[in-house]
Design a protein around this motif. Sequence first.
Motif, PDB file in Angstrom:
ATOM      1  N   LEU A  74       2.360  -5.006   2.732  1.00 35.50           N
ATOM      2  CA  LEU A  74       3.345  -4.115   2.127  1.00 35.50           C
ATOM      3  C   LEU A  74       2.934  -3.764   0.696  1.00 35.50           C
ATOM      4  O   LEU A  74       3.025  -2.598   0.280  1.00 35.50           O
ATOM      5  CB  LEU A  74       4.718  -4.781   2.144  1.00 35.50           C
ATOM      6  CG  LEU A  74       5.926  -3.924   1.848  1.00 35.50           C
ATOM      7  CD1 LEU A  74       5.979  -2.704   2.742  1.00 35.50           C
ATOM      8  CD2 LEU A  74       7.200  -4.742   1.988  1.00 35.50           C
ATOM      9  N   ARG A  75       2.456  -4.744  -0.032  1.00 31.97           N
ATOM     10  CA  ARG A  75       1.985  -4.508  -1.407  1.00 31.97           C
ATOM     11  C   ARG A  75       0.845  -3.486  -1.406  1.00 31.97           C
ATOM     12  O   ARG A  75       0.812  -2.578  -2.236  1.00 31.97           O
ATOM     13  CB  ARG A  75       1.535  -5.834  -2.018  1.00 31.97           C
ATOM     14  CG  ARG A  75       1.139  -5.706  -3.473  1.00 31.97           C
ATOM     15  CD  ARG A  75       0.767  -7.049  -4.077  1.00 31.97           C
ATOM     16  NE  ARG A  75       1.988  -7.831  -4.217  1.00 31.97           N
ATOM     17  CZ  ARG A  75       2.067  -9.144  -4.044  1.00 31.97           C
ATOM     18  NH1 ARG A  75       0.997  -9.831  -3.732  1.00 31.97           N
ATOM     19  NH2 ARG A  75       3.204  -9.775  -4.185  1.00 31.97           N
ATOM     20  N   GLN A  76      -0.090  -3.614  -0.463  1.00 31.80           N
ATOM     21  CA  GLN A  76      -1.226  -2.698  -0.389  1.00 31.80           C
ATOM     22  C   GLN A  76      -0.770  -1.287  -0.024  1.00 31.80           C
ATOM     23  O   GLN A  76      -1.245  -0.305  -0.594  1.00 31.80           O
ATOM     24  CB  GLN A  76      -2.259  -3.187   0.630  1.00 31.80           C
ATOM     25  CG  GLN A  76      -3.537  -2.358   0.662  1.00 31.80           C
ATOM     26  CD  GLN A  76      -4.260  -2.386  -0.672  1.00 31.80           C
ATOM     27  OE1 GLN A  76      -4.523  -3.439  -1.231  1.00 31.80           O
ATOM     28  NE2 GLN A  76      -4.582  -1.210  -1.200  1.00 31.80           N
ATOM     29  N   LYS A  77       0.176  -1.166   0.913  1.00 32.80           N
ATOM     30  CA  LYS A  77       0.705   0.148   1.305  1.00 32.80           C
ATOM     31  C   LYS A  77       1.316   0.860   0.098  1.00 32.80           C
ATOM     32  O   LYS A  77       1.023   2.024  -0.167  1.00 32.80           O
ATOM     33  CB  LYS A  77       1.770   0.017   2.392  1.00 32.80           C
ATOM     34  CG  LYS A  77       1.235  -0.322   3.734  1.00 32.80           C
ATOM     35  CD  LYS A  77       1.339   0.886   4.632  1.00 32.80           C
ATOM     36  CE  LYS A  77       0.791   0.534   5.994  1.00 32.80           C
ATOM     37  NZ  LYS A  77      -0.289   1.388   6.400  1.00 32.80           N
ATOM     38  N   VAL A  78       2.167   0.164  -0.616  1.00 35.12           N
ATOM     39  CA  VAL A  78       2.838   0.764  -1.773  1.00 35.12           C
ATOM     40  C   VAL A  78       1.816   1.146  -2.836  1.00 35.12           C
ATOM     41  O   VAL A  78       1.864   2.240  -3.411  1.00 35.12           O
ATOM     42  CB  VAL A  78       3.920  -0.188  -2.331  1.00 35.12           C
ATOM     43  CG1 VAL A  78       4.465   0.334  -3.653  1.00 35.12           C
ATOM     44  CG2 VAL A  78       5.043  -0.376  -1.317  1.00 35.12           C
ATOM     45  N   SER A  79       0.863   0.276  -3.086  1.00 29.41           N
ATOM     46  CA  SER A  79      -0.181   0.551  -4.076  1.00 29.41           C
ATOM     47  C   SER A  79      -1.005   1.778  -3.689  1.00 29.41           C
ATOM     48  O   SER A  79      -1.289   2.636  -4.532  1.00 29.41           O
ATOM     49  CB  SER A  79      -1.091  -0.672  -4.213  1.00 29.41           C
ATOM     50  OG  SER A  79      -2.135  -0.420  -5.101  1.00 29.41           O
ATOM     51  N   ASP A  80      -1.375   1.877  -2.415  1.00 32.96           N
ATOM     52  CA  ASP A  80      -2.138   3.045  -1.950  1.00 32.96           C
ATOM     53  C   ASP A  80      -1.333   4.326  -2.124  1.00 32.96           C
ATOM     54  O   ASP A  80      -1.850   5.328  -2.620  1.00 32.96           O
ATOM     55  CB  ASP A  80      -2.513   2.884  -0.470  1.00 32.96           C
ATOM     56  CG  ASP A  80      -3.618   1.869  -0.237  1.00 32.96           C
ATOM     57  OD1 ASP A  80      -4.295   1.472  -1.209  1.00 32.96           O
ATOM     58  OD2 ASP A  80      -3.798   1.467   0.931  1.00 32.96           O
ATOM     59  N   HIS A  81      -0.068   4.292  -1.733  1.00 33.16           N
ATOM     60  CA  HIS A  81       0.763   5.491  -1.830  1.00 33.16           C
ATOM     61  C   HIS A  81       0.898   5.962  -3.281  1.00 33.16           C
ATOM     62  O   HIS A  81       0.799   7.158  -3.568  1.00 33.16           O
ATOM     63  CB  HIS A  81       2.137   5.246  -1.221  1.00 33.16           C
ATOM     64  CG  HIS A  81       2.088   5.034   0.270  1.00 33.16           C
ATOM     65  ND1 HIS A  81       3.112   4.464   0.961  1.00 33.16           N
ATOM     66  CD2 HIS A  81       1.124   5.312   1.184  1.00 33.16           C
ATOM     67  CE1 HIS A  81       2.792   4.407   2.248  1.00 33.16           C
ATOM     68  NE2 HIS A  81       1.585   4.905   2.405  1.00 33.16           N
ATOM     69  N   ILE A  82       1.100   5.032  -4.183  1.00 35.91           N
ATOM     70  CA  ILE A  82       1.217   5.394  -5.601  1.00 35.91           C
ATOM     71  C   ILE A  82      -0.099   5.971  -6.107  1.00 35.91           C
ATOM     72  O   ILE A  82      -0.119   6.990  -6.806  1.00 35.91           O
ATOM     73  CB  ILE A  82       1.669   4.180  -6.437  1.00 35.91           C
ATOM     74  CG1 ILE A  82       3.117   3.825  -6.088  1.00 35.91           C
ATOM     75  CG2 ILE A  82       1.515   4.461  -7.927  1.00 35.91           C
ATOM     76  CD1 ILE A  82       3.594   2.508  -6.677  1.00 35.91           C
TER      77      ILE A  82
ATOM     78  N   VAL B 148      10.196  -4.147   8.501  1.00 38.45           N
ATOM     79  CA  VAL B 148       9.007  -3.691   7.778  1.00 38.45           C
ATOM     80  C   VAL B 148       8.259  -4.888   7.185  1.00 38.45           C
ATOM     81  O   VAL B 148       7.033  -5.010   7.322  1.00 38.45           O
ATOM     82  CB  VAL B 148       9.384  -2.681   6.673  1.00 38.45           C
ATOM     83  CG1 VAL B 148       8.202  -2.396   5.755  1.00 38.45           C
ATOM     84  CG2 VAL B 148       9.903  -1.386   7.289  1.00 38.45           C
ATOM     85  N   MET B 149       8.982  -5.781   6.543  1.00 36.55           N
ATOM     86  CA  MET B 149       8.344  -6.949   5.926  1.00 36.55           C
ATOM     87  C   MET B 149       7.715  -7.850   6.992  1.00 36.55           C
ATOM     88  O   MET B 149       6.623  -8.379   6.808  1.00 36.55           O
ATOM     89  CB  MET B 149       9.361  -7.718   5.087  1.00 36.55           C
ATOM     90  CG  MET B 149       9.815  -6.940   3.873  1.00 36.55           C
ATOM     91  SD  MET B 149      11.193  -7.686   2.998  1.00 36.55           S
ATOM     92  CE  MET B 149      10.402  -9.116   2.297  1.00 36.55           C
ATOM     93  N   ARG B 150       8.380  -7.995   8.089  1.00 26.77           N
ATOM     94  CA  ARG B 150       7.861  -8.833   9.170  1.00 26.77           C
ATOM     95  C   ARG B 150       6.590  -8.229   9.752  1.00 26.77           C
ATOM     96  O   ARG B 150       5.647  -8.931  10.100  1.00 26.77           O
ATOM     97  CB  ARG B 150       8.940  -8.982  10.239  1.00 26.77           C
ATOM     98  CG  ARG B 150       8.534  -9.732  11.457  1.00 26.77           C
ATOM     99  CD  ARG B 150       9.050 -11.137  11.384  1.00 26.77           C
ATOM    100  NE  ARG B 150       8.477 -11.927  12.439  1.00 26.77           N
ATOM    101  CZ  ARG B 150       9.158 -12.517  13.385  1.00 26.77           C
ATOM    102  NH1 ARG B 150      10.462 -12.433  13.390  1.00 26.77           N
ATOM    103  NH2 ARG B 150       8.558 -13.218  14.301  1.00 26.77           N
ATOM    104  N   ASN B 151       6.555  -6.912   9.872  1.00 22.75           N
ATOM    105  CA  ASN B 151       5.405  -6.241  10.466  1.00 22.75           C
ATOM    106  C   ASN B 151       4.173  -6.273   9.558  1.00 22.75           C
ATOM    107  O   ASN B 151       3.074  -6.553  10.024  1.00 22.75           O
ATOM    108  CB  ASN B 151       5.780  -4.788  10.793  1.00 22.75           C
ATOM    109  CG  ASN B 151       4.683  -4.058  11.524  1.00 22.75           C
ATOM    110  OD1 ASN B 151       4.146  -4.552  12.509  1.00 22.75           O
ATOM    111  ND2 ASN B 151       4.341  -2.884  11.054  1.00 22.75           N
ATOM    112  N   PHE B 152       4.346  -5.982   8.280  1.00 18.56           N
ATOM    113  CA  PHE B 152       3.199  -5.846   7.382  1.00 18.56           C
ATOM    114  C   PHE B 152       2.914  -7.092   6.556  1.00 18.56           C
ATOM    115  O   PHE B 152       1.800  -7.259   6.068  1.00 18.56           O
ATOM    116  CB  PHE B 152       3.401  -4.651   6.435  1.00 18.56           C
ATOM    117  CG  PHE B 152       3.367  -3.341   7.139  1.00 18.56           C
ATOM    118  CD1 PHE B 152       2.185  -2.821   7.625  1.00 18.56           C
ATOM    119  CD2 PHE B 152       4.526  -2.614   7.328  1.00 18.56           C
ATOM    120  CE1 PHE B 152       2.154  -1.613   8.289  1.00 18.56           C
ATOM    121  CE2 PHE B 152       4.510  -1.404   7.988  1.00 18.56           C
ATOM    122  CZ  PHE B 152       3.327  -0.900   8.478  1.00 18.56           C
TER     123      PHE B 152
END
Length: 171
Positions: A61-69, A52-56
């Motif tokens: 990854l920070r943006q994905k988590v922020s959007d989900h929250i 996951v970290m390698r892909n994003f």
Amino acid sequence: SAYYVQDVESLKKTFTLIPEYLKTKSHGKVNNYSDWGIHLGRRFRALKLWFVMRNFGKEGLRQKVSDHISWAENLAEQIKQHSNFELMVAAPLATVCFRYHPNHLVDDRVLNELNEKLLHSLNNSGLIYLTHTKLGEIFTLRLVVGQTYQESRHIDKAWDLIQKVSTTLTI
């Protein structure tokens, strides 16, 4: 060593590996392969995280988590403002726990049955999939915002569907 218990069911609930939100109508009728693998091993979990970290990347990854929250907070706010739904606990991360609670109903047993019907109706539609948990004795619906390619429009569509299906239920 040996010990004695008065309530065997409480003991089993304490040590079960299957939390309430993973229990389904097929529980115990089919093999639960989550109990058959090495998924709880450190190295195996680390490998999935590494991919996951390698892909994003860190920023992705920070943006994905922020959007989900953010989307979960928005949904929680919509639930709080709806007269026939009840937010059961604060949603500080990406899991929103709520229930359908029409104003005229006060019996928790009836509300539990109604929410279980709602859960099965939504899941059987094939359009969304929710899980449940129990907060005390209250049957609670769980919507998790966090699928990799999820967008805010998906959350909006899910909320619209939840409201629409809830109006079709009878007690």
